[in-house]
Design an enzyme around this catalytic site. Sequence first.
Site, PDB file in Angstrom:
ATOM      1  N   TYR A  11      -9.114 -90.865  -5.786  1.00 35.25           N
ATOM      2  CA  TYR A  11      -9.662 -91.829  -4.577  1.00 35.25           C
ATOM      3  C   TYR A  11      -8.705 -92.238  -3.711  1.00 35.25           C
ATOM      4  CZ  TYR A  11     -14.354 -90.663  -6.739  1.00 35.25           C
ATOM      5  OH  TYR A  11     -15.495 -90.407  -7.375  1.00 35.25           O
TER       6      TYR A  11
ATOM      7  N   LYS B 132      -6.834 -87.497 -19.719  1.00 38.00           N
ATOM      8  CA  LYS B 132      -6.808 -86.094 -19.898  1.00 38.00           C
ATOM      9  C   LYS B 132      -5.012 -86.003 -20.071  1.00 38.00           C
ATOM     10  CE  LYS B 132      -7.900 -81.698 -20.070  1.00 38.00           C
ATOM     11  NZ  LYS B 132      -8.627 -80.926 -21.101  1.00 38.00           N
TER      12      LYS B 132
ATOM     13  N   ASP C 231     -12.946 -84.199 -21.640  1.00 43.16           N
ATOM     14  CA  ASP C 231     -13.908 -83.047 -22.089  1.00 43.16           C
ATOM     15  C   ASP C 231     -14.553 -83.221 -23.280  1.00 43.16           C
ATOM     16  OD1 ASP C 231     -11.455 -82.789 -23.246  1.00 43.16           O
ATOM     17  OD2 ASP C 231     -11.230 -80.626 -23.039  1.00 43.16           O
TER      18      ASP C 231
ATOM     19  N   ASP D 118     -22.591 -90.260 -14.401  1.00 37.00           N
ATOM     20  CA  ASP D 118     -23.708 -89.368 -14.242  1.00 37.00           C
ATOM     21  C   ASP D 118     -24.187 -88.939 -15.331  1.00 37.00           C
ATOM     22  OD1 ASP D 118     -23.547 -89.799 -11.385  1.00 37.00           O
ATOM     23  OD2 ASP D 118     -24.066 -87.572 -10.785  1.00 37.00           O
TER      24      ASP D 118
ATOM     25  N   ASP E 216     -16.571 -91.477 -12.470  1.00 34.40           N
ATOM     26  CA  ASP E 216     -17.602 -90.967 -11.729  1.00 34.40           C
ATOM     27  C   ASP E 216     -18.514 -90.002 -12.481  1.00 34.40           C
ATOM     28  OD1 ASP E 216     -19.144 -90.664  -9.272  1.00 34.40           O
ATOM     29  OD2 ASP E 216     -17.928 -88.849  -8.922  1.00 34.40           O
TER      30      ASP E 216
HETATM   31  C1  IPM Z   1     -20.714 -93.108  -6.966  1.00 34.66           C
HETATM   32  C2  IPM Z   1     -20.545 -92.081  -5.987  1.00 34.66           C
HETATM   33  C3  IPM Z   1     -19.294 -92.055  -5.001  1.00 34.66           C
HETATM   34  C4  IPM Z   1     -18.217 -92.021  -5.821  1.00 34.66           C
HETATM   35  C5  IPM Z   1     -19.389 -91.219  -3.869  1.00 34.66           C
HETATM   36  C6  IPM Z   1     -20.603 -91.240  -2.939  1.00 34.66           C
HETATM   37  C7  IPM Z   1     -17.896 -91.324  -2.934  1.00 34.66           C
HETATM   38  O1  IPM Z   1     -20.602 -90.811  -6.491  1.00 34.66           O
HETATM   39  O2  IPM Z   1     -20.478 -94.362  -6.651  1.00 34.66           O
HETATM   40  O3  IPM Z   1     -20.848 -92.697  -7.850  1.00 34.66           O
HETATM   41  O4  IPM Z   1     -17.503 -91.050  -6.087  1.00 34.66           O
HETATM   42  O5  IPM Z   1     -17.535 -93.077  -6.254  1.00 34.66           O
HETATM   43 MN    MN Z   2     -21.153 -90.863  -8.496  1.00 36.45          MN
END
Ligand code: IPM
Ligand code: MN
Length: 348
Positions: free
Chosen positions: A136, A187, A220, A248, A244
């Site tokens: 990032y 990784k 992974d 999810d 990130d």
């Molecule tokens: C998160 C989001 C952000 C990230 C994006 C919107 C830049 O996906 O906060 O998880 O990657 O940090």
């Molecule tokens: Mn995210």
Amino acid sequence: MPRIAVIAGDGIGVEVIGGALQVLRRVNERFGTKLEFVEFDWGAEKYLREGITLPDGALQMLRSEFAAILLGAMGDPRVPDNRHAADILFGIRFGLDLYANVRPVRLLHEKLCPLKNARLEDIRFTIFRENTEGSYAGIGGSFKKGTPDEVSVQEEIHTYKGVHRIIEYAFEYARERSLTSVCMSDKSNVMRYAGELWLRTFDDIKARYPGIKPSHLYIDALALLMIRQPQQFQVIVTNNMFGDIVTDIGAALQGGLGMAASGNINPNVTSMFEPVHGSAPPLAGKNIANPMGAILTSAMMLEHLGLAEAARAVEAAVVGCINEDKTTSDIGGRLGTREVAAAVTGKL
Ligand code: IPM
Ligand code: MN
Ligand code: NAD
């Protein structure tokens, strides 16, 4: 009077933060918490209208005048490069040096989990995502752009300071809560230079916590085991990009993006709380977005502000609504965003 900077942002951010504020106002009545909310209109609309993303002086103001920041989401199809989102979101994360992105993964009801036969106690861990560097950092460039010889370079940075403080933060979190394991994931079989720094730092820090069982997984393998054996995890620490992605997956285990909460924390600075989900443009303005992720994020904020009793009450109210199917359609209910927020508020 703790002052909270509220940045609803774009898309469903506006709706879910509206719900969270309703709940927090009720918290003020019930617990006498005297939180004061100051709303900021930073986001796509303001950027398109005035060309302003993060206003001058914003960071200094947030740092000196606010106890916490509550953010909805940033991202709007009318700003294809999402320039405002980068300026605001990364502006605050990086500018305030909020190095620990804390993302709890906690199943609140068995029916929300996509895994067969998952029990509540199987899905209860916290992911610590490094939040200020890695891929990032935005370092790189293009060469011969638009030609068949185009070259693009996108670099990652990993600093000793950055790696050390997030791993230490994860171990301290585990120690304070008497948790017994911390898993570091990277990784390092491929990304040798960064991997070596992460592994060596992990080894140094784990030696200081003899009561905590350390483990290491390639990212992974972690992704697989979060699905196959989530019960083995208590604390996971990883870099910015991997964090990130796996958060999810963590959101999916809890019922989806609408259920996942997070905090961007630096213990010495005004910290920012935001749901894991984004602005979900297809859902925006339809009163269908799930506000529970934002409400649970508010509970994290309350806890961070030392208001643990209020935080527990908010979580209990959310659980109560889930038990009664007072939920949005993403998790099986029939209510709208506003109705769910009202139901949670009612339980308080
Ligand atoms: C998160 C989001 C952000 C990230 C994006 C919107 C830049 O996906 O906060 O998880 O990657 O940090
Ligand atoms: Mn995210
Ligand atoms: P997203 O999280 O906005 O939505 C993906 C899908 O998840 C949605 O289409 C929807 O099906 C579901 N979803 C998400 N939140 C939900 C909720 N509260 N209730 C019900 N369903 C929900 O991710 P995306 O579509 O990849 O990104 C959209 C925009 O949001 C992009 O501009 C992206 O950069 C941005 N984004 C911002 C943040 C943030 O500000 N913290 C986080 C993630 C994505």
